[in-house]
Design a protein around this motif. Structure first.
Motif, PDB file in Angstrom:
ATOM      1  N   TYR A  35      70.065  14.804  27.909  1.00  0.00           N
ATOM      2  CA  TYR A  35      68.839  15.438  27.441  1.00  0.00           C
ATOM      3  C   TYR A  35      68.857  16.891  27.915  1.00  0.00           C
ATOM      4  O   TYR A  35      69.599  17.255  28.820  1.00  0.00           O
ATOM      5  CB  TYR A  35      67.590  14.765  28.017  1.00  0.00           C
ATOM      6  N   GLY A 101      64.136  -5.154  23.852  1.00  0.00           N
ATOM      7  CA  GLY A 101      64.406  -3.966  23.044  1.00  0.00           C
ATOM      8  C   GLY A 101      64.066  -2.677  23.735  1.00  0.00           C
ATOM      9  O   GLY A 101      64.123  -1.616  23.127  1.00  0.00           O
ATOM     10  N   TYR A 103      64.810   0.113  26.580  1.00  0.00           N
ATOM     11  CA  TYR A 103      65.840   0.641  27.458  1.00  0.00           C
ATOM     12  C   TYR A 103      65.182   1.523  28.500  1.00  0.00           C
ATOM     13  O   TYR A 103      64.699   2.598  28.174  1.00  0.00           O
ATOM     14  CB  TYR A 103      66.847   1.459  26.657  1.00  0.00           C
TER      15      TYR A 103
ATOM     16  N   SER B  30      57.221   1.998  19.914  1.00  0.00           N
ATOM     17  CA  SER B  30      57.510   0.629  20.317  1.00  0.00           C
ATOM     18  C   SER B  30      57.314   0.460  21.819  1.00  0.00           C
ATOM     19  O   SER B  30      57.017  -0.644  22.283  1.00  0.00           O
ATOM     20  CB  SER B  30      58.939   0.260  19.930  1.00  0.00           C
ATOM     21  N   SER B  31      57.490   1.513  22.560  1.00  0.00           N
ATOM     22  CA  SER B  31      57.270   1.469  24.002  1.00  0.00           C
ATOM     23  C   SER B  31      56.984   2.878  24.486  1.00  0.00           C
ATOM     24  O   SER B  31      57.322   3.863  23.813  1.00  0.00           O
ATOM     25  CB  SER B  31      58.492   0.925  24.739  1.00  0.00           C
ATOM     26  N   GLN B  33      56.965   5.198  28.199  1.00  0.00           N
ATOM     27  CA  GLN B  33      57.274   5.242  29.621  1.00  0.00           C
ATOM     28  C   GLN B  33      56.591   6.451  30.244  1.00  0.00           C
ATOM     29  O   GLN B  33      56.442   7.493  29.613  1.00  0.00           O
ATOM     30  CB  GLN B  33      58.801   5.315  29.813  1.00  0.00           C
ATOM     31  N   TYR B  95      62.265  -0.290  17.937  1.00  0.00           N
ATOM     32  CA  TYR B  95      62.863  -1.235  18.868  1.00  0.00           C
ATOM     33  C   TYR B  95      64.366  -1.031  18.876  1.00  0.00           C
ATOM     34  O   TYR B  95      64.965  -0.654  17.896  1.00  0.00           O
ATOM     35  CB  TYR B  95      62.514  -2.666  18.459  1.00  0.00           C
ATOM     36  N   ASN B  96      64.949  -1.282  20.024  1.00  0.00           N
ATOM     37  CA  ASN B  96      66.387  -1.132  20.190  1.00  0.00           C
ATOM     38  C   ASN B  96      66.866   0.278  19.895  1.00  0.00           C
ATOM     39  O   ASN B  96      67.985   0.470  19.412  1.00  0.00           O
ATOM     40  CB  ASN B  96      67.144  -2.136  19.305  1.00  0.00           C
ATOM     41  N   THR B  97      66.008   1.242  20.140  1.00  0.00           N
ATOM     42  CA  THR B  97      66.440   2.626  20.016  1.00  0.00           C
ATOM     43  C   THR B  97      66.388   3.262  21.384  1.00  0.00           C
ATOM     44  O   THR B  97      65.505   2.977  22.185  1.00  0.00           O
ATOM     45  CB  THR B  97      65.583   3.417  19.022  1.00  0.00           C
ATOM     46  N   ASP B  98      67.333   4.135  21.636  1.00  0.00           N
ATOM     47  CA  ASP B  98      67.418   4.729  22.955  1.00  0.00           C
ATOM     48  C   ASP B  98      66.817   6.114  23.053  1.00  0.00           C
ATOM     49  O   ASP B  98      66.577   6.596  24.136  1.00  0.00           O
ATOM     50  CB  ASP B  98      68.889   4.843  23.354  1.00  0.00           C
ATOM     51  N   LYS B  99      66.588   6.722  21.929  1.00  0.00           N
ATOM     52  CA  LYS B  99      66.165   8.113  21.941  1.00  0.00           C
ATOM     53  C   LYS B  99      64.728   8.194  22.426  1.00  0.00           C
ATOM     54  O   LYS B  99      63.809   7.682  21.788  1.00  0.00           O
ATOM     55  CB  LYS B  99      66.275   8.694  20.537  1.00  0.00           C
ATOM     56  N   LEU B 100      64.521   8.826  23.576  1.00  0.00           N
ATOM     57  CA  LEU B 100      63.175   9.015  24.105  1.00  0.00           C
ATOM     58  C   LEU B 100      62.626  10.342  23.611  1.00  0.00           C
ATOM     59  O   LEU B 100      63.313  11.358  23.645  1.00  0.00           O
ATOM     60  CB  LEU B 100      63.175   9.008  25.626  1.00  0.00           C
ATOM     61  N   PHE B 102      59.829  13.005  24.498  1.00  0.00           N
ATOM     62  CA  PHE B 102      59.016  13.369  25.649  1.00  0.00           C
ATOM     63  C   PHE B 102      57.791  14.180  25.258  1.00  0.00           C
ATOM     64  O   PHE B 102      57.823  14.977  24.313  1.00  0.00           O
ATOM     65  CB  PHE B 102      59.842  14.193  26.645  1.00  0.00           C
ATOM     66  N   GLY B 103      56.731  13.981  26.023  1.00  0.00           N
ATOM     67  CA  GLY B 103      55.564  14.848  25.917  1.00  0.00           C
ATOM     68  C   GLY B 103      55.824  16.139  26.673  1.00  0.00           C
ATOM     69  O   GLY B 103      56.840  16.288  27.354  1.00  0.00           O
TER      70      GLY B 103
END
Lengths: 116, 112
Positions: A35, A101, A103, B30-31, B33, B95-100, B102-103
């Motif tokens: 990133y 799902g 990570y 989907s999620s 953090q 779901y099942n995606t890794d790309k975060l 960010f705010g």
């Protein structure tokens, strides 16, 4: 257990030069991410490795950036030739896998790159 | 276009006060953090919320995911100087995606 480590912590180079950043993920983590945060902006995704394979490189800004992950262990991110707009903090993160799902990614301290 | 808007951007409060940080979007995640980052360090994961309406507590920190999974909040009760730092929300779109994504972050300063 050691966390994600990055080297160097800070690099100052001149425009046109080459810089290579290194990331060592948490041991056993197959997923490795890069990133970047440029000044005043939010952290943005660059790319994702699963072991040694590039899973998603949609965030790579241009072909001056080359990421590799030899043997599925550490990763390098090379910028050649560096431009002024490449200045920023480059973060590496790793994750073990997914739960439902999701990570959960664990970040390294970052490499602050300054291009003058 | 900023996908995840955080507010406020800056917050300076006295020890013992309560505060809430918001993370809003017009998109569904989907999620989501929450991370805290201190100078010279990388973001440190605090919590992951997955289900709409989910509430998670971490000592004096309470995290909530909106019912529609488009927004989240972080509430700190009786803030301490040790809570000082940059708070970041980050979401995954599918779901099942890794790309975060960010705010922009909320910088919190708690004075003794």
């Amino acid at each position: 257990e050691a966390g994600v480590t990055q080297f160097p912590s800070h690099s100052v180079i001149e425009k046109g030069q080459t810089v290579t950043l290194r990331c060592d993920p948490i041991s056993g983590h197959d997923n490795l991410y890069w990133y970047r945060r440029v000044m005043g902006k939010e952290i943005k995704f660059l790319l994702h490795f699963v072991k040694e394979s590039k899973q998603d490189e949609s965030g790579m800004p241009n072909n001056r950036f080359l990421a590799e992950r030899t043997g599925g262990t550490y990763s390098t991110l090379k910028v050649q030739p560096a431009e002024l707009e490449d200045s920023g903090v480059y973060f590496c993160a790793s994750s073990q896998g997914s739960y439902r799902g999701i990570y959960e990614q664990y970040f390294g301290p970052g490499t602050r790159l300054t291009v003058t | 276009t900023q996908l995840l808007e955080q507010s406020p951007q800056f917050l300076s409060i006295q020890e013992g006060e309560n505060l809430t940080v918001y993370c809003n979007s017009s998109s569904v995640f989907s999620s989501l953090q929450w991370y805290r980052q201190e100078p010279g360090e990388g973001p440190v994961l605090l919590v992951t919320v997955v289900t709409g309406g989910e509430v998670k507590k971490l000592k004096r920190l309470t995290f909530q995911f909106g019912d529609a999974r488009k927004d989240s909040s972080l509430h700190i009760t009786a803030a301490q100087p040790g809570d000082t730092g940059l708070y970041l929300c980050a979401g995954a779109r599918g779901y099942n995606t890794d790309k975060l994504i960010f705010g922009t972050g909320t910088r919190l300063q708690v004075f003794p």
